[in-house]
Enzyme design. Structure first.
Site, mmCIF file in Angstrom:
data_model
loop_
_atom_site.group_PDB
_atom_site.id
_atom_site.type_symbol
_atom_site.label_atom_id
_atom_site.label_comp_id
_atom_site.label_asym_id
_atom_site.label_seq_id
_atom_site.Cartn_x
_atom_site.Cartn_y
_atom_site.Cartn_z
ATOM 1 C CG HIS A 87 1.500 -1.585 2.708
ATOM 2 N ND1 HIS A 87 2.015 -0.748 1.736
ATOM 3 C CD2 HIS A 87 0.471 -2.248 2.123
ATOM 4 C CE1 HIS A 87 1.313 -0.881 0.619
ATOM 5 N NE2 HIS A 87 0.379 -1.789 0.827
ATOM 6 C CD GLU A 96 5.026 0.797 3.203
ATOM 7 O OE1 GLU A 96 4.169 1.140 2.362
ATOM 8 O OE2 GLU A 96 5.206 -0.386 3.546
ATOM 9 C CB CYS A 108 2.707 -2.362 -2.552
ATOM 10 S SG CYS A 108 0.925 -2.527 -2.838
#
Length: 235
Positions: A183, A185, A91
């Site tokens: 994202h 993660e 990001c």
């Protein structure tokens, strides 16, 4: 080569050092010695000596903002590139890598937010890339961003794109630096807390949080970019 003692610099760019994803803890679980620095709070290492890799987290700020910690992070990134230290940014982390290595004009504010689970189109470059070689023709990922990295800089190799953003995942042509706009993660177990904590902002950005929660998607294939980065740092 043994991975014993391989050190990762974790730069936290958010309002809290540790995010919901707890990637710093997970990097330790994957066998790295993690040195945490809260860049957002002005905490940086005195030197990059001894680091084998660097991770750059997300942030509520834009990489183009005139803020002291952002200026310091630009300098750190350029120093790391000169030392050939592998870097991965997610990001904001992706955006500041692009800004530092390709020019501050490479990051811009979108006219509207892109927020959704999306199947990203994977480019042919990904098949031979160190971090994305496990991906097929597409990879599922949650994306949420108002800022964006341009896709046409000569030092950028595009690895994946969405229908609204031609640069979702990229690497630098010569430096060992990778940026992921989305994202990967967030795990399935973390999804409910992440969406709940960010409901107001996500809804303001046009996201349907109830639909996101109902989907309960894990996007496991996209997470290989994290474990491949760990393998790179290890040796």
């Amino acid at each position: 080569m043994s991975s014993k003692g391989k050190r990762l610099l974790y730069l936290g760019n958010g309002r809290k050092l540790q995010s919901v994803a707890k990637l710093d803890d997970r990097f330790e679980g994957w066998g790295l010695a993690v040195d945490r620095h809260w860049a957002y709070g002005g905490q940086f290492p005195d030197s990059l000596d001894g680091y084998d890799g660097i991770f750059l987290s997300g942030s509520p700020h834009g990489a183009y903002e005139d803020i002291p910690f952002i200026h310091r992070e630009h300098d750190l990134i350029r120093d790391a590139a000169a030392r050939d230290i592998p870097m991965l940014g997610i990001c904001f982390g992706s955006q500041i890598l692009a800004s530092a290595l390709c020019g501050r004009d490479q990051v811009f504010r979108r006219p509207y937010c892109e927020i959704a689970y999306k199947d990203l189109e994977v480019t042919p470059h990904a098949a031979t890339d160190t971090l994305t070689r496990d991906w097929g023709a597409s990879v599922r990922m949650f994306v949420w961003h108002n800022d964006e990295v341009r896709h046409d800089h000569p030092d950028m190799v595009i690895l994946a794109a969405s229908d609204e953003c031609p640069n979702q995942v990229w690497r630098h042509r010569t430096a060992r630096a990778w940026g992921v706009q989305g994202h990967p993660e967030i795990t399935a177990a973390q999804v409910p807390l992440w969406f709940t904590e960010n409901r107001a902002r996500m809804e303001q950005d046009g996201g349907d949080v109830d639909a996101f929660l109902a989907a309960e998607e894990d996007t496991p294939e996209s997470k290989s970019v994290l474990t491949r980065f760990v393998e790179l740092v290890k040796g």
